[in-house]
Structure formats: C-alpha cells, structure tokens
Design a protein around this motif. Structure first.
Motif, PDB file in Angstrom:
ATOM      1  N   PHE A  52       0.699  -1.121   0.104  1.00  0.00           N
ATOM      2  CA  PHE A  52      -0.092   0.035  -0.018  1.00  0.00           C
ATOM      3  C   PHE A  52       0.704   1.165   0.015  1.00  0.00           C
ATOM      4  CE2 PHE A  52      -3.322  -3.153   0.894  1.00  0.00           C
ATOM      5  CZ  PHE A  52      -4.408  -2.516   0.407  1.00  0.00           C
ATOM      6  N   ALA A  53       2.064   1.164   0.682  1.00  0.00           N
ATOM      7  CA  ALA A  53       2.828   2.266   0.350  1.00  0.00           C
ATOM      8  C   ALA A  53       3.212   2.488  -1.217  1.00  0.00           C
ATOM      9  CB  ALA A  53       4.190   2.244   1.508  1.00  0.00           C
ATOM     10  N   GLU A  54       3.748   1.576  -1.696  1.00  0.00           N
ATOM     11  CA  GLU A  54       4.125   1.459  -2.948  1.00  0.00           C
ATOM     12  C   GLU A  54       3.298   2.308  -3.699  1.00  0.00           C
ATOM     13  OE1 GLU A  54       5.241  -1.596  -6.574  1.00  0.00           O
ATOM     14  OE2 GLU A  54       5.991  -2.197  -4.483  1.00  0.00           O
ATOM     15  N   ALA A  55       1.795   1.783  -3.637  1.00  0.00           N
ATOM     16  CA  ALA A  55       0.662   2.316  -4.317  1.00  0.00           C
ATOM     17  C   ALA A  55       0.363   3.787  -3.860  1.00  0.00           C
ATOM     18  CB  ALA A  55      -0.655   1.391  -4.196  1.00  0.00           C
ATOM     19  N   GLY A  56       0.787   4.299  -2.633  1.00  0.00           N
ATOM     20  CA  GLY A  56       0.744   5.724  -2.317  1.00  0.00           C
ATOM     21  C   GLY A  56      -0.549   5.862  -1.709  1.00  0.00           C
ATOM     22  N   ARG A  57      -0.982   4.480  -0.960  1.00  0.00           N
ATOM     23  CA  ARG A  57      -2.310   4.738  -0.372  1.00  0.00           C
ATOM     24  C   ARG A  57      -2.145   4.615   1.258  1.00  0.00           C
ATOM     25  NH1 ARG A  57      -6.762   6.218  -2.421  1.00  0.00           N
ATOM     26  NH2 ARG A  57      -8.086   4.558  -1.250  1.00  0.00           N
ATOM     27  N   ARG A  58      -0.983   5.160   1.700  1.00  0.00           N
ATOM     28  CA  ARG A  58      -0.734   5.282   3.323  1.00  0.00           C
ATOM     29  C   ARG A  58      -1.886   5.904   3.923  1.00  0.00           C
ATOM     30  NH1 ARG A  58       2.607   1.812   6.019  1.00  0.00           N
ATOM     31  NH2 ARG A  58       4.600   1.735   5.149  1.00  0.00           N
ATOM     32  N   GLU A  59      -2.539   6.862   3.339  1.00  0.00           N
ATOM     33  CA  GLU A  59      -3.337   7.557   4.118  1.00  0.00           C
ATOM     34  C   GLU A  59      -4.617   6.749   4.225  1.00  0.00           C
ATOM     35  OE1 GLU A  59      -3.890   9.191  -0.018  1.00  0.00           O
ATOM     36  OE2 GLU A  59      -2.167   8.446   1.455  1.00  0.00           O
ATOM     37  N   HIS A  60      -4.992   5.922   3.581  1.00  0.00           N
ATOM     38  CA  HIS A  60      -6.148   4.878   3.481  1.00  0.00           C
ATOM     39  C   HIS A  60      -5.802   3.516   3.978  1.00  0.00           C
ATOM     40  CE1 HIS A  60      -8.463   8.208   1.473  1.00  0.00           C
ATOM     41  NE2 HIS A  60      -7.210   8.252   0.554  1.00  0.00           N
ATOM     42  N   PHE A  61      -4.782   3.355   4.898  1.00  0.00           N
ATOM     43  CA  PHE A  61      -4.203   2.139   5.209  1.00  0.00           C
ATOM     44  C   PHE A  61      -4.340   2.149   6.873  1.00  0.00           C
ATOM     45  CE2 PHE A  61      -0.599  -0.734   6.187  1.00  0.00           C
ATOM     46  CZ  PHE A  61      -1.269  -2.096   5.737  1.00  0.00           C
ATOM     47  N   HIS A  62      -4.856   1.131   7.229  1.00  0.00           N
ATOM     48  CA  HIS A  62      -5.053   1.103   8.881  1.00  0.00           C
ATOM     49  C   HIS A  62      -4.642  -0.193   9.521  1.00  0.00           C
ATOM     50  CE1 HIS A  62      -7.494   4.865   7.961  1.00  0.00           C
ATOM     51  NE2 HIS A  62      -8.079   3.912   7.184  1.00  0.00           N
ATOM     52  N   THR A  63      -3.766  -0.286  10.418  1.00  0.00           N
ATOM     53  CA  THR A  63      -3.281  -1.533  11.034  1.00  0.00           C
ATOM     54  C   THR A  63      -3.644  -1.568  12.514  1.00  0.00           C
ATOM     55  OG1 THR A  63      -1.080  -0.602  11.302  1.00  0.00           O
ATOM     56  CG2 THR A  63      -1.567  -1.707   9.350  1.00  0.00           C
TER      57      THR A  63
END
Length: 373
Positions: A264-275
């Motif tokens: 998800f970091a590679e896809a530029g989706r960090r702000e929409h990724f929750h762990t």
C-alpha cells in the motif's frame, strides 16, 4: 437512575454518587467498599470494569469464544477497538489485549472476545483450557483508534490473518447492522479451514449480504481455499481488483502486516491504510553494546546485562514485577528509570534517566542502568 450500585428511592446525580462512595470507602477502610461487596457480587465495583462470563464456546482446536456481561462501568466500544482483560493465574494477575468481535451497535449489553492459544501465550492458553461460565474477569474501557469509519467508504477492504480476524469481524458485523451496501472485500489467512474463526458465519454473510465478498486462504493446506500462499500483489488483484481505491484495515501476524504495508505504501495509499497489531515484532534497531550492569534499586539487586528486555532480566533475577501484555501496549509494567539509557525494542528510540517512565517489557538497557524495581 442508579441501578446495581447503591439502593436509592430516587435518581442520584453522578456527583452525589461519587460523594456517597467516598464516604462508604472511608468507612470500609482499609479495603474499601469494593472488597466487601465483591464477596457476594464479584462483578460489582464502584470504579473498575468487571465482567461475568455468560457463555463459553470452544470454536476451533486452539480457540475459545467468550461472551461477557460487563458491569455498569463499561461504556461501550467502537467496532475495531480492544480491551485489556485481566485474569488471575497461580495467584498473579495477568493482562492481555483482546479485540471485541461483536456488533458494536448491539443493545444486549454483551461483548464477545475470541481468543486463540499461542505457543508462548500464558493467558491465551489458560483461557482456552479453563475459561468457564460464571467466571469473573477484569477489563479496561475500550481502547484504540483502529475503528470503522464514521461514514461508509466506497469500498471497504478487510485483511486479516489468524486471530487478527477479531477486530475486522466486529467491523463487518457492525457494517451489516448499519445497513451499508457499498462493496466489502474480506480477505482472510488461516493455517487450515478448521483454524478459521467465524468461517460458517462469514460464508453465510457472503451469500446473503449485499456486495460482501469473502476470500479465504489456508496457508498449510494449498488448494482448499480461494487462493494459495501468502499476501502478494497478485492476491490483492485477485481478491479486490480495485484495492488501490479501497479504505483498508489490516490485522494479523507481522509478516502479513509488513507485506500489506509495503504494497500500500508503493501504491501511495498510506492515508487509507490502517493497521492493528498485538505482537511484538523484531527490534526496530540494533541494541548496540549490552555491556553493563542492570540494578534494581528498590530490591537492591544487580545483574550483568544480557541484552534482553528489563522485564526478562528482572524475572531472571528472581523478581516478579507487574506486567500485562508484554509487548508495550498496556503500560502495566511502567517503571521509573533512575539512571542510564534504554532502547525501545519496538521503535528503536533511546530514553535516558533520571526519572523517565519506561515500559520495561520493551526496554533494553544500553550500558549501565538502574530502575525503580
């Protein structure tokens, strides 16, 4: 109306109730009113969250699902949150973090926790073996920011592995209760079909709920699930072709979390990724020199540092400090660092004394250290 706390002919304000409890606590010195009332009603407390186990289901070969009825100090939870459960084992209180799995909007006042026994998990193994109906456990208020969004996302992607299914199961159940209808993909990794928590319910939801897709992966039994192997970009493409546009929640073992984070970091989706994670991963940084002495000031003991955490070194020295999760979450083991420098095993951050408060379960000494223990 105050019920189950103190008898009253008319409603009491919280301020009056607190004042009354202070009076009773003084009169009940040295133990306080709780210690007396709990002899006949174990779940009652003026301040603590306690719960009675009302149902026990041993749902998988290594798991148990507990249904709890908390007392009046419980104030509810948001889907995805967790609580710190405390239980007494061999005369010592132990605390671990477990996520609620039930619908957060349920009005029945119950909460559900599903627990999988881990090889080194003292509390999880104890609960799987011995949990019984009628047992009383201690809880904390609901904790955590890993929660279902307040508004329905266009696509919700839930990824879990093993017991990491618990918070996202609550999200899915709550989503169904809310009547949301936009697409949901539930991608779950388990060792085998028998090890998969909530398998029957999830399959039923996928058959009957609008726009819910279930994708199962059984890593120890290839060919028995919907995909084989471990999380990759190909898995995401197969499970949810538009995964880059989804609001994504991931909970599970460290390798799963790391793989998902990188994708998800590679896809530029960090702000929409929750762990969410309740396991201690490998040290974030090298500990450095472990030469030196660890001194436990209050106990007047000292040992040569061996490079492990202060909690492990204290226990090896014969001490029994309070501890809970043993992974830096619950802060039960917090102690004062009198002198020296420690490294946080999770973040790699250095902390020096005097008088810094550290979590000894994840603090590794760097050189000579003294802690208040």
């Amino acid at each position: 109306m105050v019920t189950g706390v103190l008898p009253a002919r008319r409603p009491l304000s919280k301020r009056v109730l607190r004042q009354a409890l202070r009076v009773f606590n003084v009169a009940a010195t040295p133990y306080g009113v709780d210690r007396y009332v709990e002899l006949v009603r174990p779940t009652w407390s003026s301040t603590e969250v306690r719960a009675k186990v009302v149902e026990v289901q041993r749902t998988t070969p290594r798991g148990v699902t507990l249904t709890l009825r908390p007392n009046g100090n419980w104030s509810g939870f948001a889907a995805g949150q967790h609580t710190q459960l405390s239980v007494e084992i061999d005369g010592m209180r132990h605390t671990r973090c477990y996520s609620m799995t039930n619908d957060a909007l349920s009005k029945d006042g119950l909460i559900e926790l599903s627990i999988t026994a881990h090889p080194e998990g003292r509390v999880s193994q104890h609960l799987v073996r011995t949990a019984r109906k009628g047992q009383t456990v201690a809880l904390t208020a609901a904790l955590g920011t890993f929660t279902l969004p307040a508004t329905e996302p266009d696509h919700l992607l839930l990824i879990s592995g093993g017991s990491g299914i618990t918070p996202v199961m609550s999200m899915l159940r709550t989503r169904c209760s809310l009547g949301w209808e936009k697409p949901v993909t539930f991608l779950h990794y388990a060792l085998t079909e028998a090890d998969m928590l909530y398998r029957t319910e999830l399959e039923w939801i996928a058959r009957t709920a609008s726009n819910v897709r279930l994708v199962r992966v059984f890593t120890d039994h290839p060919g028995t699930g919907d995909l084989d192997g471990f999380l990759t970009r190909a898995h995401l493409e197969a499970a949810a072709p538009k995964w880059r546009e989804a609001e994504t929640f991931v909970c599970g073992p460290a390798p799963l979390m790391d793989s998902a984070g990188a994708l998800f970091a590679e896809a530029g989706r960090r702000e929409h990724f929750h762990t969410e994670a309740f396991t201690l991963t490998q040290f974030a940084a090298e500990v450095g020199s472990v030469d030196g002495t660890v001194r436990f000031g209050s106990s007047e003991r000292g040992v040569a540092s061996n490079g492990t955490t202060l909690l492990l070194q204290a226990e090896a020295a014969g001490l029994t400090p309070l501890s809970g999760c043993r992974m830096g979450i619950c802060h039960t083991c917090a102690r004062r660092l009198s002198t020296g420098v420690v490294r946080d095993a999770v973040t790699g951050e250095l902390t020096d004394g005097p008088d810094a408060i550290i979590r000894i379960c994840v603090s590794v000494p760097v050189g000579d250290v003294e802690i208040d223990l």
